[in-house]
Write a protein that holds these residues in place. Structure first.
Motif, PDB file in Angstrom:
ATOM      1  N   GLY A 205       0.818  -1.216   0.000  1.00 61.47           N
ATOM      2  CA  GLY A 205       0.000   0.000   0.000  1.00 61.47           C
ATOM      3  C   GLY A 205       0.846   1.257   0.000  1.00 61.47           C
ATOM      4  O   GLY A 205       0.572   2.203  -0.736  1.00 61.47           O
ATOM      5  N   LEU A 206       1.887   1.265   0.804  1.00 58.00           N
ATOM      6  CA  LEU A 206       2.781   2.420   0.886  1.00 58.00           C
ATOM      7  C   LEU A 206       3.442   2.705  -0.456  1.00 58.00           C
ATOM      8  O   LEU A 206       3.496   3.837  -0.914  1.00 58.00           O
ATOM      9  CB  LEU A 206       3.844   2.170   1.965  1.00 58.00           C
ATOM     10  N   PHE A 207       3.933   1.663  -1.109  1.00 62.54           N
ATOM     11  CA  PHE A 207       4.669   1.846  -2.357  1.00 62.54           C
ATOM     12  C   PHE A 207       3.784   1.775  -3.592  1.00 62.54           C
ATOM     13  O   PHE A 207       4.271   1.927  -4.712  1.00 62.54           O
ATOM     14  CB  PHE A 207       5.810   0.837  -2.434  1.00 62.54           C
ATOM     15  N   ALA A 208       2.488   1.572  -3.421  1.00 62.35           N
ATOM     16  CA  ALA A 208       1.562   1.579  -4.549  1.00 62.35           C
ATOM     17  C   ALA A 208       1.126   2.999  -4.898  1.00 62.35           C
ATOM     18  O   ALA A 208       0.643   3.245  -5.994  1.00 62.35           O
ATOM     19  CB  ALA A 208       0.333   0.721  -4.237  1.00 62.35           C
ATOM     20  N   LEU A 209       1.294   3.937  -3.973  1.00 60.21           N
ATOM     21  CA  LEU A 209       0.858   5.318  -4.198  1.00 60.21           C
ATOM     22  C   LEU A 209       1.775   6.020  -5.200  1.00 60.21           C
ATOM     23  O   LEU A 209       2.999   5.882  -5.137  1.00 60.21           O
ATOM     24  CB  LEU A 209       0.857   6.091  -2.876  1.00 60.21           C
ATOM     25  N   GLU A 210       1.172   6.788  -6.104  1.00 66.02           N
ATOM     26  CA  GLU A 210       1.950   7.512  -7.102  1.00 66.02           C
ATOM     27  C   GLU A 210       2.527   8.808  -6.563  1.00 66.02           C
ATOM     28  O   GLU A 210       3.425   9.387  -7.182  1.00 66.02           O
ATOM     29  CB  GLU A 210       1.089   7.792  -8.335  1.00 66.02           C
ATOM     30  N   ALA A 211       2.052   9.271  -5.409  1.00 56.73           N
ATOM     31  CA  ALA A 211       2.594  10.490  -4.806  1.00 56.73           C
ATOM     32  C   ALA A 211       2.618  10.346  -3.287  1.00 56.73           C
ATOM     33  O   ALA A 211       1.628   9.933  -2.685  1.00 56.73           O
ATOM     34  CB  ALA A 211       1.752  11.701  -5.197  1.00 56.73           C
ATOM     35  N   VAL A 212       3.773  10.634  -2.697  1.00 57.39           N
ATOM     36  CA  VAL A 212       3.930  10.644  -1.242  1.00 57.39           C
ATOM     37  C   VAL A 212       4.790  11.841  -0.868  1.00 57.39           C
ATOM     38  O   VAL A 212       5.448  12.446  -1.719  1.00 57.39           O
ATOM     39  CB  VAL A 212       4.567   9.351  -0.685  1.00 57.39           C
ATOM     40  N   VAL A 213       4.796  12.153   0.417  1.00 55.31           N
ATOM     41  CA  VAL A 213       5.630  13.226   0.943  1.00 55.31           C
ATOM     42  C   VAL A 213       6.597  12.615   1.952  1.00 55.31           C
ATOM     43  O   VAL A 213       6.185  11.888   2.854  1.00 55.31           O
ATOM     44  CB  VAL A 213       4.770  14.324   1.622  1.00 55.31           C
ATOM     45  N   VAL A 214       7.876  12.897   1.775  1.00 52.23           N
ATOM     46  CA  VAL A 214       8.916  12.500   2.726  1.00 52.23           C
ATOM     47  C   VAL A 214       9.425  13.795   3.338  1.00 52.23           C
ATOM     48  O   VAL A 214       9.874  14.685   2.608  1.00 52.23           O
ATOM     49  CB  VAL A 214      10.072  11.751   2.028  1.00 52.23           C
ATOM     50  N   GLY A 215       9.332  13.921   4.650  1.00 51.89           N
ATOM     51  CA  GLY A 215       9.759  15.177   5.251  1.00 51.89           C
ATOM     52  C   GLY A 215      10.176  15.048   6.693  1.00 51.89           C
ATOM     53  O   GLY A 215       9.900  14.048   7.361  1.00 51.89           O
ATOM     54  N   GLN A 216      10.867  16.074   7.146  1.00 54.02           N
ATOM     55  CA  GLN A 216      11.240  16.143   8.551  1.00 54.02           C
ATOM     56  C   GLN A 216      10.029  16.598   9.351  1.00 54.02           C
ATOM     57  O   GLN A 216       9.440  17.641   9.033  1.00 54.02           O
ATOM     58  CB  GLN A 216      12.389  17.126   8.740  1.00 54.02           C
ATOM     59  N   PRO A 217       9.634  15.852  10.375  1.00 57.50           N
ATOM     60  CA  PRO A 217       8.484  16.268  11.176  1.00 57.50           C
ATOM     61  C   PRO A 217       8.742  17.603  11.869  1.00 57.50           C
ATOM     62  O   PRO A 217       9.872  17.918  12.225  1.00 57.50           O
ATOM     63  CB  PRO A 217       8.351  15.138  12.215  1.00 57.50           C
ATOM     64  N   LYS A 218       7.657  18.358  12.038  1.00 56.61           N
ATOM     65  CA  LYS A 218       7.778  19.633  12.742  1.00 56.61           C
ATOM     66  C   LYS A 218       8.154  19.368  14.190  1.00 56.61           C
ATOM     67  O   LYS A 218       7.832  18.329  14.750  1.00 56.61           O
ATOM     68  CB  LYS A 218       6.471  20.410  12.645  1.00 56.61           C
ATOM     69  N   ARG A 219       8.842  20.317  14.773  1.00 53.30           N
ATOM     70  CA  ARG A 219       9.321  20.168  16.143  1.00 53.30           C
ATOM     71  C   ARG A 219       9.423  21.517  16.822  1.00 53.30           C
ATOM     72  O   ARG A 219       9.399  22.545  16.170  1.00 53.30           O
ATOM     73  CB  ARG A 219      10.672  19.471  16.150  1.00 53.30           C
ATOM     74  N   SER A 220       9.545  21.507  18.103  1.00 55.55           N
ATOM     75  CA  SER A 220       9.673  22.735  18.870  1.00 55.55           C
ATOM     76  C   SER A 220      11.074  23.309  18.688  1.00 55.55           C
ATOM     77  O   SER A 220      12.056  22.563  18.611  1.00 55.55           O
ATOM     78  CB  SER A 220       9.430  22.455  20.361  1.00 55.55           C
ATOM     79  N   ARG A 221      11.162  24.600  18.654  1.00 56.86           N
ATOM     80  CA  ARG A 221      12.465  25.255  18.541  1.00 56.86           C
ATOM     81  C   ARG A 221      13.209  25.268  19.870  1.00 56.86           C
ATOM     82  O   ARG A 221      14.400  25.486  19.900  1.00 56.86           O
ATOM     83  CB  ARG A 221      12.284  26.687  18.050  1.00 56.86           C
ATOM     84  N   TRP A 222      12.497  25.020  20.944  1.00 60.88           N
ATOM     85  CA  TRP A 222      13.095  25.169  22.265  1.00 60.88           C
ATOM     86  C   TRP A 222      13.312  23.860  23.007  1.00 60.88           C
ATOM     87  O   TRP A 222      13.951  23.843  24.039  1.00 60.88           O
ATOM     88  CB  TRP A 222      12.227  26.100  23.113  1.00 60.88           C
ATOM     89  N   ARG A 223      12.781  22.769  22.514  1.00 65.04           N
ATOM     90  CA  ARG A 223      12.953  21.484  23.183  1.00 65.04           C
ATOM     91  C   ARG A 223      13.722  20.528  22.301  1.00 65.04           C
ATOM     92  O   ARG A 223      13.627  20.593  21.079  1.00 65.04           O
ATOM     93  CB  ARG A 223      11.589  20.852  23.497  1.00 65.04           C
ATOM     94  N   ARG A 224      14.431  19.615  22.937  1.00 64.81           N
ATOM     95  CA  ARG A 224      15.161  18.587  22.188  1.00 64.81           C
ATOM     96  C   ARG A 224      14.155  17.663  21.516  1.00 64.81           C
ATOM     97  O   ARG A 224      13.231  17.163  22.145  1.00 64.81           O
ATOM     98  CB  ARG A 224      16.045  17.806  23.150  1.00 64.81           C
TER      99      ARG A 224
END
Length: 194
Positions: free
Chosen positions: A11-30
């Motif tokens: 299912g994951l690789f059957a899609l013709e379009a996906v987004v690979v990205g860095q998840p959003k995170r806090s600027r102040w926490r590790r």
């Protein structure tokens, strides 16, 4: 699967379009989450990527099952294996600058090229022949890079592939985008992309 249902990997690789990205995170926490997330264009989570060290990372599906392991050899050679440790693809750079072109090898032996047309281009084209070696080849897909948080420098890659690619070829393309991210911004490096 044996019960007739498609696997999460298919299912994951059957899609013709996906987004690979860095998840959003806090600027102040590790940040302690995955290095990258794979989702549908609409934002539905599909998988995540976790680094185990500077030369290995894993892509796991939403259930936590490993679907791809990426091993890095030398500065820019990668090997992809599935959950059973069978090789399912490769990626490597040519003689040019490390982030201008990746040569991909699929499990069927098909060669593909992921090429950026210039140093300022935000689009990579997926072709079956090297665009620098002759007439303009047929474009089988595109990877568009954008910055989703300029202050932290978080990157996102929209991966679009042609219907002619099968799931195993898409798996190689998505894994190569993870390699592209590693080459542009290795773990522990500064936030500035190459």
């Amino acid at each position: 699967m044996e019960d007739g249902r498609p696997s999460a990997e298919a299912g994951l690789f059957a899609l013709e379009a996906v987004v690979v990205g860095q998840p959003k995170r806090s600027r102040w926490r590790r940040y302690l989450g995955p290095a990258l997330a794979v989702s549908t264009v609409a934002g539905t989570p599909l998988a995540q990527v976790t680094y185990t060290d500077d030369t290995h990372c894993f892509m796991t599906d939403a259930s936590g099952e490993r679907v791809v392991r990426i091993e890095q050899f030398g500065p820019a050679e990668f090997r992809f294996t599935d959950a059973t440790d069978q090789e399912v693809g490769t990626a490597s750079t040519g003689r040019f600058a490390k982030t201008w072109q990746l040569r991909l090898g699929t499990v069927q032996g098909r060669r593909l090229f992921l090429t950026r047309r210039g140093p300022l281009s935000t689009e990579w084209q997926l072709t079956e022949t090297d665009p620098d070696q002759g007439p303009a080849p047929e474009v089988l897909g595109r990877v568009t890079v954008s910055t989703v948080d300029a202050w932290i420098g978080l990157q996102q890659y929209v991966v679009e592939t042609a219907p002619a690619l099968d799931t195993s070829e898409r798996r190689t393309v998505i894994a190569s985008v993870i390699c592209l991210h590693l080459l542009r911004r290795p773990p522990g490096s500064s936030s500035a992309p190459a």
